[in-house]
Motif scaffolding. Structure first.
Motif, PDB file in Angstrom:
ATOM      1  N   THR A   1     -45.075 -23.023 -10.989  1.00 25.21           N
ATOM      2  CA  THR A   1     -44.182 -24.124 -11.341  1.00 25.21           C
ATOM      3  C   THR A   1     -44.883 -25.468 -11.260  1.00 25.21           C
ATOM      4  OG1 THR A   1     -43.420 -24.122  -9.044  1.00 25.21           O
ATOM      5  CG2 THR A   1     -42.061 -22.955 -10.655  1.00 25.21           C
TER       6      THR A   1
ATOM      7  N   ASN B   1     -42.367 -21.595  -4.870  1.00 24.63           N
ATOM      8  CA  ASN B   1     -41.999 -22.098  -6.194  1.00 24.63           C
ATOM      9  C   ASN B   1     -40.580 -22.641  -6.238  1.00 24.63           C
ATOM     10  OD1 ASN B   1     -44.229 -21.622  -8.346  1.00 24.63           O
ATOM     11  ND2 ASN B   1     -44.280 -19.796  -7.063  1.00 24.63           N
ATOM     12  N   LEU B   2     -39.672 -22.060  -5.461  1.00 24.15           N
ATOM     13  CA  LEU B   2     -38.330 -22.632  -5.368  1.00 24.15           C
ATOM     14  C   LEU B   2     -38.384 -24.021  -4.732  1.00 24.15           C
ATOM     15  CD1 LEU B   2     -35.942 -19.711  -4.321  1.00 24.15           C
ATOM     16  CD2 LEU B   2     -35.978 -20.967  -6.485  1.00 24.15           C
TER      17      LEU B   2
ATOM     18  N   THR C   1     -42.081 -16.789  -3.982  1.00 21.04           N
ATOM     19  CA  THR C   1     -40.743 -17.231  -4.381  1.00 21.04           C
ATOM     20  C   THR C   1     -40.323 -18.472  -3.614  1.00 21.04           C
ATOM     21  OG1 THR C   1     -40.101 -14.964  -4.924  1.00 21.04           O
ATOM     22  CG2 THR C   1     -38.322 -16.538  -4.541  1.00 21.04           C
TER      23      THR C   1
ATOM     24  N   TYR D   1     -37.868 -19.707 -12.478  1.00 19.54           N
ATOM     25  CA  TYR D   1     -37.596 -20.313 -11.171  1.00 19.54           C
ATOM     26  C   TYR D   1     -36.536 -21.405 -11.286  1.00 19.54           C
ATOM     27  CZ  TYR D   1     -41.429 -17.936  -8.796  1.00 19.54           C
ATOM     28  OH  TYR D   1     -42.233 -16.987  -8.232  1.00 19.54           O
TER      29      TYR D   1
END
Length: 234
Positions: free
Chosen positions: A20, A68-69, A65, A32
């Motif tokens: 991202t 990137n979140l 995860t 995402y």
């Protein structure tokens, strides 16, 4: 006794994990952002200040995860803190090319202040609290009153706090964290997950009183290093 984490990984690994940031227009990065949007709808008006990201087993993509979140929320203009609560196998400081000499473990052991342990990143509005040196008693530290104090403090400092937690079926740490957080996401590596373990992991979360926001399914193509994600309400 504390053990120092490994030195930062290569820039190539950083670029692979932080899609991202390195390729924000890619379909993966868009996934995402879709997960971020779905989480906002899932909340149904409730304010999500703390989100735990975990998995049933190692290697399912929970740390990628969580990272990137955290980035896509920061790109939305939110003040975000990403906390590495996996004090047995920390990776967040490696992904963001940061040092791990201070972090959550030293804050909980009262060896450093929260303000000194938090590090800035190349992403505006995103800060990192690494796991710090690996302690001999992670579960005891995470269950301590000091941990609750740290969570209360960071909730006042940031719009969103994302906690990268250890795999559920290996240690009790994630259940402790999930019971304190506003919501929990369970990451599933679709090509290597054990269905029974995933079901047991979700059951453990429910029994601990966690608010399970949903499942993030990581579909890893065997011929590529990229990961593809989708979100399903729990």
């Amino acid at each position: 006794m504390f053990h120092l984490p490994k030195k930062p990984d290569s820039l190539r690994d950083t670029e692979r994990h932080l899609i991202t940031l390195t390729n924000p227009k890619s379909p993966i990065a868009e996934q995402y952002r879709t997960i971020r949007t779905n989480l906002q709808f899932t909340a149904l008006g409730a304010e999500l200040k703390t989100i735990v990201v975990t998995s049933a087993s190692p290697g399912e993509g929970k740390s990628t995860t969580a990272s990137n979140l955290a980035i896509v929320y920061a790109q939305l203009g939110k003040r975000v803190l990403l906390m590495d609560c996996d004090m047995r196998k920390p990776t967040i400081h490696l992904t963001f090319q940061l040092v791990g000499t201070q972090g959550l473990s030293t804050v909980l052991a009262k060896r450093s202040s929260l303000e000194r342990a938090i590090q800035s990143t190349q992403v505006p509005k995103l800060h990192i609290l690494s796991a710090g040196p690996i302690p001999p008693n992670p579960s005891e530290l995470l269950a301590s009153p000091m941990m609750r104090q740290v969570l209360n403090d960071v909730k006042g400092m940031y719009d969103l706090v994302i906690l990268d937690a250890p795999p559920l079926m290996h240690v009790a740490d994630s259940r402790l964290l999930a019971s304190e957080a506003d919501g929990t996401i369970l990451v599933i590596g679709c090509d290597n997950s054990n269905r029974d373990l995933v079901l047991q992991a979700k059951e453990q979360l429910v029994l601990s009183g966690a608010n399970v926001l949903g499942l993030v399914m990581n579909r890893r193509e065997r011929t590529s290093t990229d990961s593809y994600y989708s979100y399903a309400h729990g």
